[in-house]
Design a protein around this motif. Structure first.
Motif, short mmCIF file in Angstrom:
data_model
loop_
_atom_site.label_atom_id
_atom_site.label_comp_id
_atom_site.label_asym_id
_atom_site.label_seq_id
_atom_site.Cartn_x
_atom_site.Cartn_y
_atom_site.Cartn_z
N UNK A 248 0.86 -1.17 0.00
CA UNK A 248 0.00 0.00 0.00
C UNK A 248 0.90 1.23 0.00
N UNK A 249 0.80 2.04 -1.04
CA UNK A 249 1.61 3.26 -1.17
C UNK A 249 1.01 4.32 -0.25
N UNK A 250 1.77 4.75 0.72
CA UNK A 250 1.29 5.74 1.68
C UNK A 250 1.87 7.14 1.41
N UNK A 251 2.88 7.20 0.54
CA UNK A 251 3.57 8.44 0.28
C UNK A 251 3.93 8.51 -1.20
N UNK A 252 3.72 9.68 -1.81
CA UNK A 252 4.09 9.85 -3.21
C UNK A 252 5.59 9.68 -3.35
N UNK A 253 6.00 9.14 -4.49
CA UNK A 253 7.42 8.95 -4.73
C UNK A 253 7.65 7.96 -5.85
N UNK A 254 8.90 7.63 -6.03
CA UNK A 254 9.29 6.65 -7.03
C UNK A 254 9.66 5.36 -6.32
N UNK A 255 9.11 4.26 -6.79
CA UNK A 255 9.36 2.95 -6.21
C UNK A 255 9.89 2.02 -7.29
N UNK A 256 10.71 1.07 -6.89
CA UNK A 256 11.26 0.09 -7.84
C UNK A 256 10.89 -1.31 -7.37
N UNK A 257 10.63 -2.18 -8.33
CA UNK A 257 10.38 -3.59 -8.03
C UNK A 257 11.57 -4.39 -8.54
N UNK A 258 12.10 -5.23 -7.67
CA UNK A 258 13.21 -6.09 -8.09
C UNK A 258 12.77 -7.55 -8.01
N UNK A 259 13.32 -8.33 -8.89
CA UNK A 259 13.04 -9.76 -8.94
C UNK A 259 14.35 -10.48 -9.17
N UNK A 260 14.62 -11.49 -8.35
CA UNK A 260 15.83 -12.30 -8.51
C UNK A 260 15.50 -13.72 -8.09
N UNK A 261 16.40 -14.62 -8.38
CA UNK A 261 16.28 -15.98 -7.89
C UNK A 261 16.69 -16.00 -6.42
N UNK A 262 15.97 -16.74 -5.61
CA UNK A 262 16.25 -16.80 -4.18
C UNK A 262 17.68 -17.21 -3.86
N UNK A 263 18.26 -18.06 -4.71
CA UNK A 263 19.63 -18.55 -4.50
C UNK A 263 20.63 -17.84 -5.41
N UNK A 264 20.21 -16.74 -6.04
CA UNK A 264 21.06 -15.95 -6.94
C UNK A 264 21.57 -16.75 -8.14
N UNK A 265 20.77 -17.72 -8.59
CA UNK A 265 21.13 -18.51 -9.77
C UNK A 265 20.58 -17.81 -11.01
N UNK A 266 20.95 -18.29 -12.17
CA UNK A 266 20.43 -17.73 -13.41
C UNK A 266 20.76 -18.62 -14.59
N UNK A 267 20.20 -18.32 -15.73
CA UNK A 267 20.46 -19.08 -16.94
C UNK A 267 19.24 -19.12 -17.82
#
Length: 106
Positions: free
Chosen positions: A40-59
Motif C-alpha cells: 500500500x503506497x502511503x507516500x508519493x514517490x518513485x518505487x522500484x520492483x526487483x526480482x531475482x532468484x532466491x539462491x542468486x542462480x540464473x540461466x
C-alpha cells in the motif's frame, strides 16, 4: 494506492525460485515476498520492483512472467483454522481484494 505483484515461473517450467522486493527512492525495502507481494503506497514517490532468484542462480531455464498493478494479493487470513462443522467469519487481508475482504467458511 495498492500495488500487487505476482511472478509466474514454476507453472512455465522455470527453475526460478522468485524473491520480490519493492524499494523506495532511498533504496529502503518497503515490501518483500516470494511469488507474490502486496504493498500500500502511503507516500508519493518513485518505487522500484526487483526480482531475482532466491539462491542468486540464473540461466536460460530461469524464465518468468511478472504481473504488476491491480493484482489481487492475499497477505493475511484470520483465523488460521476453523473447527470442522462450525460456521465462522474469516477475515482476508491484502491488496486489490475488493470491498469486504471477508468470507464465511464452514
Amino acid at each position: 494506492e495498492q500495488i500487487g505483484a505476482q511472478v509466474i515461473a514454476t507453472e512455465l517450467g522455470s527453475k526460478l525460485e522468485p524473491a520480490l522486493a519493492i524499494t523506495d527512492e532511498a533504496g529502503n525495502v518497503r515490501a518483500e515476498g516470494t511469488a507474490a507481494l502486496g504493498f500500500v503506497v502511503r507516500q508519493k514517490g518513485t518505487y522500484a520492483i526487483s526480482l531475482r532468484d532466491r539462491e542468486f542462480r540464473g540461466g536460460p531455464d530461469f524464465h518468468y512472467r511478472l504481473h504488476v498493478g491491480a493484482v489481487p494479493v492475499v497477505t493475511g487470513v484470520f483465523p488460521l483454522a476453523v473447527q470442522r462443522g462450525r460456521t465462522t467469519s474469516v477475515r482476508v487481508s491484502g491488496v486489490n481484494l475488493g470491498p469486504g475482504s471477508g468470507v464465511t467458511a464452514k
